[in-house]
Design a protein around this motif. Structure first.
Motif, PDB file in Angstrom:
ATOM      1  N   THR A   1       1.289   9.686   8.375  1.00  0.00           N
ATOM      2  CA  THR A   1       2.590   9.068   8.591  1.00  0.00           C
ATOM      3  C   THR A   1       3.730  10.084   8.618  1.00  0.00           C
ATOM      4  OG1 THR A   1       2.564   8.654   6.228  1.00  0.00           O
ATOM      5  CG2 THR A   1       2.027   6.805   7.653  1.00  0.00           C
TER       6      THR A   1
ATOM      7  N   PHE B   1       9.853   2.120   4.329  1.00  0.00           N
ATOM      8  CA  PHE B   1      10.703   3.127   3.688  1.00  0.00           C
ATOM      9  C   PHE B   1      11.101   4.215   4.695  1.00  0.00           C
ATOM     10  CE2 PHE B   1      11.025   7.282   1.631  1.00  0.00           C
ATOM     11  CZ  PHE B   1      12.060   7.049   0.732  1.00  0.00           C
ATOM     12  N   LEU B   2      10.107   4.724   5.438  1.00  0.00           N
ATOM     13  CA  LEU B   2      10.373   5.810   6.388  1.00  0.00           C
ATOM     14  C   LEU B   2      11.266   5.331   7.529  1.00  0.00           C
ATOM     15  CD1 LEU B   2       6.769   7.296   6.454  1.00  0.00           C
ATOM     16  CD2 LEU B   2       8.791   8.363   5.440  1.00  0.00           C
TER      17      LEU B   2
ATOM     18  N   GLY C   1       3.061   7.962  -8.948  1.00  0.00           N
ATOM     19  CA  GLY C   1       3.664   7.308  -7.790  1.00  0.00           C
ATOM     20  C   GLY C   1       3.932   5.835  -8.039  1.00  0.00           C
TER      21      GLY C   1
ATOM     22  N   ALA D   1       2.793   1.943  -3.728  1.00  0.00           N
ATOM     23  CA  ALA D   1       3.218   1.007  -2.681  1.00  0.00           C
ATOM     24  C   ALA D   1       2.165   0.920  -1.589  1.00  0.00           C
ATOM     25  CB  ALA D   1       4.542   1.474  -2.074  1.00  0.00           C
TER      26      ALA D   1
ATOM     27  N   PRO E   1       0.730   0.883   2.318  1.00  0.00           N
ATOM     28  CA  PRO E   1       1.090   1.661   3.509  1.00  0.00           C
ATOM     29  C   PRO E   1       2.226   1.007   4.302  1.00  0.00           C
ATOM     30  CG  PRO E   1      -1.289   1.607   3.290  1.00  0.00           C
ATOM     31  CD  PRO E   1      -0.741   0.685   2.242  1.00  0.00           C
TER      32      PRO E   1
ATOM     33  N   LEU F   1       6.410   7.091  -3.321  1.00  0.00           N
ATOM     34  CA  LEU F   1       6.226   5.656  -3.078  1.00  0.00           C
ATOM     35  C   LEU F   1       4.759   5.294  -2.826  1.00  0.00           C
ATOM     36  CD1 LEU F   1       8.138   3.258  -2.785  1.00  0.00           C
ATOM     37  CD2 LEU F   1       8.183   3.679  -0.337  1.00  0.00           C
ATOM     38  N   HIS F   2       4.109   6.073  -1.967  1.00  0.00           N
ATOM     39  CA  HIS F   2       2.737   5.747  -1.561  1.00  0.00           C
ATOM     40  C   HIS F   2       1.699   6.472  -2.410  1.00  0.00           C
ATOM     41  CE1 HIS F   2       3.972   9.384   0.339  1.00  0.00           C
ATOM     42  NE2 HIS F   2       2.788   9.624   0.843  1.00  0.00           N
ATOM     43  N   TRP F   3       2.154   7.270  -3.387  1.00  0.00           N
ATOM     44  CA  TRP F   3       1.192   7.926  -4.269  1.00  0.00           C
ATOM     45  C   TRP F   3       0.600   6.899  -5.228  1.00  0.00           C
ATOM     46  CZ3 TRP F   3       2.954  13.324  -6.413  1.00  0.00           C
ATOM     47  CH2 TRP F   3       3.254  14.166  -5.342  1.00  0.00           C
TER      48      TRP F   3
ATOM     49  N   TYR G   1      11.902   5.342  -5.930  1.00  0.00           N
ATOM     50  CA  TYR G   1      11.315   5.493  -4.587  1.00  0.00           C
ATOM     51  C   TYR G   1      10.543   6.798  -4.418  1.00  0.00           C
ATOM     52  CZ  TYR G   1      14.094   1.483  -3.066  1.00  0.00           C
ATOM     53  OH  TYR G   1      14.621   0.239  -2.916  1.00  0.00           O
TER      54      TYR G   1
ATOM     55  N   GLN H   1       4.718  -0.833   3.080  1.00  0.00           N
ATOM     56  CA  GLN H   1       5.985  -0.552   2.388  1.00  0.00           C
ATOM     57  C   GLN H   1       6.432   0.885   2.646  1.00  0.00           C
ATOM     58  OE1 GLN H   1       4.755  -1.784  -1.552  1.00  0.00           O
ATOM     59  NE2 GLN H   1       6.035  -3.615  -1.440  1.00  0.00           N
ATOM     60  N   HIS H   2       5.480   1.794   2.661  1.00  0.00           N
ATOM     61  CA  HIS H   2       5.808   3.186   2.955  1.00  0.00           C
ATOM     62  C   HIS H   2       6.388   3.315   4.359  1.00  0.00           C
ATOM     63  CE1 HIS H   2       4.470   7.605   3.540  1.00  0.00           C
ATOM     64  NE2 HIS H   2       5.620   7.573   2.925  1.00  0.00           N
TER      65      HIS H   2
END
Lengths: 384, 294
Positions: A249, A77-78, A66, A69, A71, A58-60, A55, A73-74
């Motif tokens: 985000t 995650f958050l 990264g 993933a 946006p 994730l968004h890298w 994880y 999914q990110h």
């Protein structure tokens, strides 16, 4: 317009929930808020677990180490990590949200290889050396100078609001490399090792009593030219990539937390009798509408960036402007609920109230945000 | 999750904007102000032909077969243009009152203590209104004739709240545009007033208010959830009224004239704010939900 998550997204959420359920009970106890080395160990330990579970970053983009993933999914995650009460990004904030994305976007292959894996693994902490006493909102007026000497820069100057400086390994540093150029065109972005001779750190105590920021004095600090990301004097553009990430985000988890706090405020008010005050109920209801809308705006922005593939744009500034004020309003209302209890520093809402005061200042004051919205989105003429 | 307009939704929005730009431009708006209480029946039928009223009726029943999100986009356009008439009541009467769907009949409906367009409408949906049950009000909005009911009607369908919120959103977006345009043109002290931060910041706050309300209104249209609709109504009311006020302020002395359109937006926003459920009842509803969740 669709607010339902796809099967793939729901599967991602379910897997994440399951993992959080397993890993969170294994975490060590939280360190004392003023124990900075302890906090570093704790935050980096959490990052290590994220890394091992796949994880981290994730968004890298994948070529930056990264997970690539989406946006959405990110966002999930958050949302889920906040709901589960997982640790915050903490000391890894600058590495994961500022320096890392900048290096990923603008660095050479060798620079990515050198700096990104240690950020993702939770091995190295970064801090940010941008602001100066005379360069706050007018960041481009910064004066810390870097003079070229062979294959090194010799840096002298004074930085302020350097977060986590005491425990950082690296600093993303903005320096002036061309004093005679117009102010935006003479700046370079450097990665400076914090153990370099000539770096002196002095903790800066905030009005909340905490010391997560520091002042940083640089006295002829030598940094290899190879540590420059982007071209010489192109550092302003390189930096803007970073700052738009910050407005994207960065506050998702906090919006989830604020909505939970609102519910807790209602519960507390019911217990202590203040719920009988219709003016208080009205305030809480309006905050509930505001935070519900901020969550929807987040979903809107995330969907937009997923569609355009770009960094967060218009919605980011609107979100930042409204959220920072809403957060202050939330904790002022918390103080109304607490009554005399609002003077007790041992209550977490009281500390949150104090720290909320920075939200309309940090990462672009509300006044600067309004200039940005008026000039870049609405197209009003530049002025003074 | 894809919380953005689809291509079809964009096309629908664009189509309605073009229809209204052609059939209800500024001259038509000002002409309507000069003959209060009269509806343009030809325009009403054109709206019917364009599917404004039959939008959510199933295709098998002669409707367009679309949903609340699409309807919200149309009401947003109506709000932008300050289109007069009992649009929501007629839309909700499609398939219930004969002739409502195709725009050949104008339907109104009582809403709490008020009823809009009572004399001009052909039919009243819901409970029958007997002779002597209403008294005319000298309406603050020149484009919304009002009657007061001696016996207030029950709170309406949540869709009344949702579609009213959509109209408010359209109005807020429009007054924001009007303020920005005026601030860019009007010069004082040798510069466009929009170059002054005091004016700039008013405009920025208008946009922020509008876009936050947009997220709330669109989300409420998608979920249909009562709490989402209540939140959206509160935010959209605030956005429409506040943006009209700020637009008036940006216009300076011109803003206080009958000639400028700003007051028409403000007055209609006041009318819409009274629709569906009172502000006090909406906040009580949201407050109660906070306790239930906890």
């Amino acid at each position: 317009m669709d607010l339902t998550y796809t099967e793939e997204e729901e599967a991602f959420r379910a897997k994440l929930r399951e993992w959080l359920g397993q890993v969170l009970p294994t975490l060590p106890p939280k360190p004392d808020p003023n124990d900075w080395p302890g906090r570093r160990t704790y935050d980096m330990g959490w990052q290590r677990r994220l890394y091992e579970a796949g994880y981290a970053g994730l968004h890298w983009p994948v070529d930056a180490g990264g997970q690539g993933a989406t946006p959405t999914q990110h966002l999930i995650f958050l949302e889920e990590t906040e709901r589960a009460g997982a640790p915050y990004v903490g000391a890894n904030f600058v590495g994961l949200l500022h320096a890392g994305p900048t290096i990923a976007a603008e660095g050479t292959a060798q620079q990515k290889q050198q700096w990104l894996p240690p950020i993702l693994r939770g091995d190295e902490v970064w801090c940010q050396g941008f602001s100066e006493p005379d360069a706050g909102s007018d960041l481009a007026a910064l004066r810390t100078k870097a003079v070229r000497d062979g294959d090194e820069y010799v840096i002298t100057g004074f930085k302020i609001w350097t977060s986590h400086a005491e425990v950082a390994d690296w600093c993303e540093l903005l320096v002036r490399t061309e004093p005679s150029a117009p102010k935006h065109r003479g700046i370079s972005w450097l990665a400076m090792p914090m153990d370099a001779p000539g770096v002196t750190i002095r903790p800066l105590r905030t009005l909340a009593g905490s010391t997560e920021f520091a002042e940083m004095f640089l006295d002829e600090v030598r940094v290899p030219v190879a540590n420059r990301v982007g071209e010489e004097n192109d550092g302003w553009r390189v930096t803007m990539v970073t700052l738009s990430f910050e407005r994207g985000t960065a506050f998702v988890g906090e919006v989830v937390a604020c909505r939970r706090t609102l519910t807790a405020l209602a519960g507390e008010a019911r217990k202590n009798g203040r719920w009988d005050d219709p003016a208080l109920r009205r305030k809480l209801a309006l905050l509930s509408a505001e935070f519900a809308a901020l969550w929807r705006l987040t979903q809107w922005n995330v969907s937009e960036s997923e569609a355009t593939g770009g960094v967060p744009g218009i919605g980011g500034s609107v979100f930042k402007l409204r959220y920072s004020h809403a957060r202050q309003e939330l904790y002022d209302t918390a103080a109304e609920v607490l009554g005399a209890g609002a003077l007790d520093l041992d209550h977490e809402w009281v500390l949150d109230r104090l720290s909320s005061l920075s939200y309309t200042i940090a990462a672009g004051t509300s006044q600067i945000q309004q200039n940005i919205i008026a000039e870049r989105i609405l197209g009003l003429p530049k002025g003074r | 999750m894809h919380f953005q307009l689809t291509d079809d939704q964009r096309a629908l929005q664009q189509g309605m904007r073009e229809l209204l730009a052609g059939r209800f431009d500024r001259d038509a708006l000002r002409a309507a102000v000069e003959r209060p209480g009269t509806l343009d029946r030809a325009l009403w039928r054109e709206l019917g032909e364009a599917g404004f009223f039959a939008l959510r009726l199933p295709e098998d029943d002669g409707g367009v077969g679309l949903g609340a999100p699409e309807a919200v986009l149309l009401f947003e356009e109506a709000g932008r243009a300050l289109l007069p008439g009992p649009l929501i009541a007629t839309h909700l009467a499609a398939g219930v009152v004969k002739g409502a769907a195709d725009g050949s009949v104008v339907v109104t409906q009582a809403d709490g203590p008020l009823i809009e367009w009572y004399e001009a409408a052909d039919a009243v949906a819901g409970e029958e209104i007997t002779d002597g049950a209403t008294v005319p009000v000298r309406s603050v909005d020149p484009l919304t004739p009002l009657h007061r009911l001696h016996e207030p009607a029950a709170a309406g369908d949540p869709l009344v709240g949702l579609f009213t919120a959509a109209e408010q959103l359209g109005s807020a977006a429009r007054t924001t545009e009007m303020a920005v345009q005026y601030a860019g043109e009007r010069e004082q002290f040798g510069a466009a007033i929009g170059s002054f931060q005091a004016v700039k910041h008013l405009c920025a706050q208008m946009l922020a208010r509008t876009e936050l309300a947009r997220a709330a209104v669109y989300a409420a249209a998608v979920t249909g959830d009562l709490a989402d609709i209540a939140s959206a109504k509160l935010l959209a009311d605030e956005a429409a009224v506040r943006c009209a006020r700020d637009c008036l302020q940006v216009h300076g002395g011109m803003g206080f004239t009958w000639e400028a359109d700003v007051h028409l937006h403000l007055k209609r926003a006041w009318v819409r704010k009274e629709r569906w459920v009172s502000q006090g009842a909406l906040t009580e509803l949201l407050a109660e939900l906070l306790v239930e969740v906890g």
